[in-house]
Write a protein that holds these residues in place. Structure first.
Motif, mmCIF file in Angstrom:
data_model
loop_
_atom_site.group_PDB
_atom_site.id
_atom_site.type_symbol
_atom_site.label_atom_id
_atom_site.label_comp_id
_atom_site.label_asym_id
_atom_site.label_seq_id
_atom_site.Cartn_x
_atom_site.Cartn_y
_atom_site.Cartn_z
ATOM 1 N N SER B 2 -81.867 69.153 -81.681
ATOM 2 C CA SER B 2 -80.395 68.408 -80.650
ATOM 3 C C SER B 2 -81.921 69.268 -79.941
ATOM 4 O O SER B 2 -82.110 70.014 -79.740
ATOM 5 C CB SER B 2 -79.111 69.255 -80.728
ATOM 6 N N THR B 3 -81.827 68.217 -78.254
ATOM 7 C CA THR B 3 -82.465 69.197 -77.479
ATOM 8 C C THR B 3 -81.602 69.632 -76.753
ATOM 9 O O THR B 3 -80.464 69.705 -77.047
ATOM 10 C CB THR B 3 -83.173 67.607 -76.537
ATOM 11 N N ILE B 4 -81.914 70.841 -75.923
ATOM 12 C CA ILE B 4 -81.689 71.035 -75.133
ATOM 13 C C ILE B 4 -80.212 70.866 -74.658
ATOM 14 O O ILE B 4 -81.072 70.419 -73.171
ATOM 15 C CB ILE B 4 -82.366 73.003 -75.069
ATOM 16 N N TRP B 6 -79.524 71.487 -70.600
ATOM 17 C CA TRP B 6 -80.126 72.071 -70.049
ATOM 18 C C TRP B 6 -79.324 72.275 -68.742
ATOM 19 O O TRP B 6 -78.682 73.559 -68.295
ATOM 20 C CB TRP B 6 -81.037 71.307 -69.322
ATOM 21 N N THR B 9 -76.702 75.092 -70.044
ATOM 22 C CA THR B 9 -76.521 75.961 -70.596
ATOM 23 C C THR B 9 -77.089 76.444 -69.698
ATOM 24 O O THR B 9 -77.323 78.407 -68.972
ATOM 25 C CB THR B 9 -77.348 76.492 -71.831
ATOM 26 N N LEU B 10 -78.034 76.480 -68.818
ATOM 27 C CA LEU B 10 -79.349 77.117 -68.257
ATOM 28 C C LEU B 10 -78.540 77.788 -66.238
ATOM 29 O O LEU B 10 -78.167 78.473 -66.469
ATOM 30 C CB LEU B 10 -80.576 76.188 -67.488
#
Lengths: 498, 506
Positions: B2-4, B6, B9-10
């Motif tokens: 999976s891609t993050i 963003w 989470t960020l």
């Protein structure tokens, strides 16, 4: 989880940059020439990172464990880097060698970090995202570190503690990694134990950081520092080497126990021995009590008033066994009155008169001290002289600071006194000068107290004779509104230092 | 794989990261200490009552006295000084404020005395006989020598420029050969102008109508190809400091007067911890019995050959009035007096800051007058500079701000509109450029707002018919304020006042 990973990238990037900055700053601080130091250190560091990146390809298995070990090594070497460098400067000749070895070692280890981490993470992210995110956080860490370093770390923590703190961060990342990657690690208890060991070492380092800096402070003085204290007014440092005890105030040498008798005998006796029957003496400055010791050699003296700004200084020379022995416990004598006050203001507000006044202030290194060398001060001091009394003034070196010396003489003269300049040789100071100021003609004494180590009556006339290179030079008078002396003094001592 | 994600989470991560960092940052920054203080000596209320022609209480009794002096600044005190010297004892001096002294008022706290405005007197040259006479009387000038304790101690001035302090306020750090060439040419040009003899103190002695007055000081610099930035800053600073106006708003004649009128034989100036308050106090000691403070004159009326001078307590019936208050007040007080056209006044703000600790310095040692380059304010004067002590731990700084970047009207509005906290912050922000730790050193800030601190020598004013009109007495009313000279300095106030004291009642 992902963010945690990239946060560790952020941290290790910050750590890496901090060690580089510390090495550069320390080298500039200790060796000077900051352009050269920073250029060569950044160059070596980046080159070493290249070596690290190259070496990373030879690591095949157990990447996580290796990453943890590398973090721990960076933490140890980087964390102790500034302590090591300070001590290397203080105690070895090989500072540069240690400097570049540390820089290359840290650089190589830091160079290994990112490639390894990317390989560890490559299964979790797409390559496109991985490179982008890792590098983003890498550069962010660098920015954070470079801002934190000058604004917070250097002013608040100092170089030794900053390095240790970031060492702890590295070790923390190592420990954290053992949890983050526990799937890839297997057991890992040994690793964790190693992490805790490194953390404990760095923690202990921060506790002893003060000792490390003061050990480094030692190196600024040639001899061992046996006492140092910042008082409200100054920094007092005492050093000792064999039987030589030296006192420094704000890094300026005040005396060496080996030859201070020369200075203090010459300061007191040419004047005081010429005043048979003198009873009341004032010492302005001279908080070490050594001039008072000389004054008490005259049985006719009934009272000595010492006015010195710093109570910690006079207390030190009253109570400290070695120091009070040096002044023969002068401050415990009932005839001696110690007053902790600003000498100029005290004189201005006090009507007492004296037969003899000793003016023994630190050299005029600033406009605040320069006030004590002005016509106004000497005129005020002269008002406190009994008829026939005289004063003697510490007047810096007629050889190293010739214009300053003659400026002081001329200023005493302008204050309405007859002047009698003289000088002597004090090994730890070099040629040193005094001037007697008197309302009536002065005649050198024929007799001195017994037991003097330096001065003999037959030599006194020699003190008043100046060789060619110390002869008077044209000078202006030092006044409160025009302190030419401070400018003479700064220029002359700067020329010597060159 | 999976891609993050963003966004979530960020965002949450950064907040956490921030919360983690915040305590560390707070710990690192020493908490600023609370700073006390207030507006002090406000005189707007009295002035505005006059302006608005508000109703005043009728005087309850009458006193006959031959001479009344209105205004207890240096001009009024100097008039009293001369009258007293002439043996005239039958006069009163009426001062609106609780404390006499005008621009030479002073204050005192547990640390030091300090000035509220005027803080020095340039060492009077040979031609300045009045100033010398007074200084001789006060023991400052004796047997041809100036009192060493009153001559400003070294170092006199310093300038904060490019991150460090330099000695002197002519900018040196970073100056180019072109700048230095222009400094030299400027000084040479001033020396030539000085040699013409038209720039004197008091100004009346040498002044003759000059085309220089028609243009501004800024224009004069441009005409003479003085385009060096530091030189222009320096000249502009001088105008703001002495006249409360920028070089563009100052008559070139007056701007040049600042530089060309003085050529002292002794390094000065004369100063005291409380500035010119020291002179005012000595004068008041001599003249105390004539001085009535808190006695604001709200009306002066002619009654046949007499002048009726009204305060809220007493009505004085006098033969002569020396009007030493600012001239613009005349039309509000004296019956039948036209407004003082052409007289403009610069408002000022001054503040006294009590420091428990002297901030660390970078570069030149602390001086008496400390100026920050490119600051809208004028810097500060250190009240303990004239202490004999080698070691000073606490002090008082007098901070000056002539608000020359605004028109007088705008500046007055601003002075009234903003609260103490606003000005306190403005002052601390300005000082923190040179002293980053200033907020940890200051304990107290008192601020004084001056609506009409000094007359402004705007272009054309020095030789205007309006100014000259007021030089002539109106019957038995003489005008004595320094604003009649076109600029407000001690020597002009003293000269105008003393002159009236010499001629009244003859």
């Amino acid at each position: 989880m992902s963010l945690a990973l990239f946060l560790s990238v952020f941290l290790i990037a910050a750590c890496g940059l901090i060690y580089e900055l510390i090495a550069g700053t320390l080298a500039s601080y200790l060796l000077g020439d900051s352009v050269f130091q920073f250029s060569t250190i950044i160059g070596c560091y980046l080159f070493a990172m290249g070596i690290g990146s190259y070496l990373s390809k030879f690591l095949h298995r157990g990447l996580v464990a290796r990453f943890v070990y590398i973090e721990l090594m960076v933490g140890l070497v980087g964390g102790f880097s500034s302590s090591l460098l300070f001590l290397a400067f203080a105690y070895t000749e090989a500072f540069r060698l240690v400097l570049y070895v540390v820089v290359i070692l840290v650089g190589t280890l830091v160079g290994l970090e990112i490639p390894l981490l990317m390989r560890i993470l490559k299964e979790r992210f797409e390559f496109r995202d991985l490179v982008s995110h890792v590098l983003t956080f890498d550069y962010l860490g660098a920015l954070g570190a470079s801002l934190l370093f000058p604004i917070l770390l250097v002013p608040k923590l100092g170089l030794v503690r900053s390095a240790l703190l970031f060492g702890i961060f590295n070790a923390g990342v190592a420990l954290w990694s053992t949890f983050l990657f526990r799937g890839q690690l297997g057991g890992g208890y040994g690793l964790r134990a190693a992490c805790f060991a490194v953390l404990a070492m760095l923690g202990a380092g921060t506790v002893f950081a003060d000792r490390i800096s003061s050990a480094a402070d030692n190196s600024l003085y040639a001899d061992e520092v046996i006492f140092s204290r910042n008082t409200r007014y100054q920094r007092i440092v005492l050093t000792k080497w064999k039987d030589d005890l030296r006192l420094f105030l704000n890094s300026h040498l005040q005396f060496s126990s080996r030859d201070e008798y020369r200075y203090h005998e010459a300061l007191v006796h040419p004047g005081l021995a010429a005043l048979p029957g003198a009873r009341r003496v004032l010492v302005a400055g001279g908080g070490d009590g050594l001039a008072v010791r000389e004054i008490l050699k005259y049985p006719s003296i009934e009272s000595v008033t010492l006015v010195d700004l710093d109570p910690e200084m006079t207390q030190l020379f009253t109570r400290h066994p070695v120091l009070s022995a040096m002044n023969q416990h002068a401050f415990s004598e009932p005839r001696v009155h110690v007053i902790n006050a600003d000498a100029f203001r005290w004189l201005d507000g006090n009507p007492d008169r004296f037969d003899f006044i000793v003016v023994d202030f630190p050299d005029p290194t600033s406009y605040s001290l320069g006030k004590l060398f002005t016509t106004t001060f000497y005129r005020l001091a002269a008002k406190h002289l009994n008829a026939g009394g005289l004063m003697v003034v510490q007047s810096t070196s007629p050889l190293f600071a010739r214009q300053s010396y003659w400026c002081i003489v001329e200023t005493v003269k302008q204050a309405g006194l007859r002047t009698y300049p003289y000088h002597l040789y004090v090994p730890s100071f070099g040629e040193w000068g005094f001037v007697i100021g008197s309302l009536v003609p002065y005649e050198a004494p024929r007799q001195l107290p017994s037991g003097l180590r330096f001065l003999a009556a037959r030599n006194i006339p020699e003190l008043f004779s100046f060789p060619n290179d110390m002869q008077p030079v044209p000078v202006e008078v030092n006044r409160l509104n025009d302190q030419i002396l401070v400018r003479y003094y700064e220029r002359e001592w700067k020329d010597i230092a060159r | 794989m999976s891609t993050i994600s963003w966004d979530s989470t960020l965002a949450s991560g950064t907040r956490r990261q921030f919360l983690g960092l915040a305590p560390a940052l707070l710990l690192a920054r020493k908490t600023d200490r609370p700073i006390g203080g207030a507006f002090v000596n406000d005189s707007f209320a009295n002035g505005h009552r006059l302006r608005d022609r508000a109703a005043f209480r009728a005087s309850s009794r009458q006193i006959r006295v031959p001479i009344v002096i209105v205004g207890g600044g240096i001009a009024g005190l100097s008039a009293a000084w001369r009258l007293d010297k002439r043996g005239i004892r039958d006069f009163v001096l009426l001062e609106m404020e609780k404390q006499a002294g005008g621009n030479a008022r002073w204050g005192e706290n547990d640390v030091s005395k300090f000035p509220w405005a005027a803080h020095y007197l340039p060492v009077p040259a040979k031609g300045e006989s009045l100033a010398r006479e007074l200084m001789e009387e006060l023991g400052v000038f004796r047997d041809g020598k100036w009192d060493e304790r009153a001559l400003c101690f070294d170092p006199q001035e310093r300038l904060f420029l490019h991150g460090r302090w330099q000695e002197g306020i002519e900018p040196e750090i970073g100056s180019t050969p072109k700048d230095r060439e222009q400094y030299k040419r400027f000084n040479d040009t001033i020396a030539e102008l000085r040699a013409t003899g038209q720039f004197t103190i008091p100004m009346e002695r040498g002044a003759r109508s000059s085309p220089l007055d028609r243009g501004s000081m800024g224009g004069w610099l441009a005409d003479h190809r003085f385009d060096s930035t530091p030189l222009r800053w320096y000249v502009n600073y001088a105008c703001r400091d002495d006249y409360g106006a920028s070089a563009e708003d100052t008559s070139a004649w007056a701007g040049i007067h600042y530089f060309a009128a003085r050529d002292p034989e002794e390094k000065g100036p004369l100063t005291w911890p409380e500035g010119n308050g020291w002179i005012a106090q000595r004068l008041l000691e001599k003249l105390n019995r004539y001085v009535r403070t808190g006695a604001g004159v709200y009306r002066i009326a002619r009654d046949r050959s007499k002048l009726r001078v009204f305060t809220e307590e007493i009505e004085y019936i006098a033969d002569w009035v020396i009007f030493a208050a600012p001239t613009f007040l005349a039309s509000y007080i004296i019956e039948g007096m036209p407004p003082a056209a052409g007289f403009q006044y610069s408002p000022w703000l001054t503040a006294n800051l009590t420091l428990d600790r002297i901030p660390a310095q970078k570069g030149a040692e602390a001086a008496w007058d400390n100026v920050i380059y490119d600051s809208p304010a004028l810097g500060y004067v250190n009240a303990t500079h004239m202490s004999l002590a080698a070691h000073v731990e606490r002090t008082v700084w007098t901070f000056y701000w002539s608000l020359a970047e605004y028109t007088p009207q705008q500046a007055r509005t601003l002075l009234l509109a903003k609260d103490w906290n606003y000005w306190k912050e403005a002052i601390l922000n300005d000082l923190s450029r040179a002293h980053p730790e200033i907020r940890q050193c200051v304990r107290h800030i008192d601020i004084m707002r001056w609506g009409h601190a000094m007359v402004r020598p705007a272009p054309g004013f020095m030789f205007s018919a309006e100014r000259e009109k007021w030089l002539k007495p109106q019957g038995h009313i003489y005008f004595a304020n320094s604003d009649l000279s076109g600029f407000s300095i001690f020597e002009e106030a003293q000269y105008r006042g003393a002159k009236c004291g010499d001629i009244a009642f003859r």
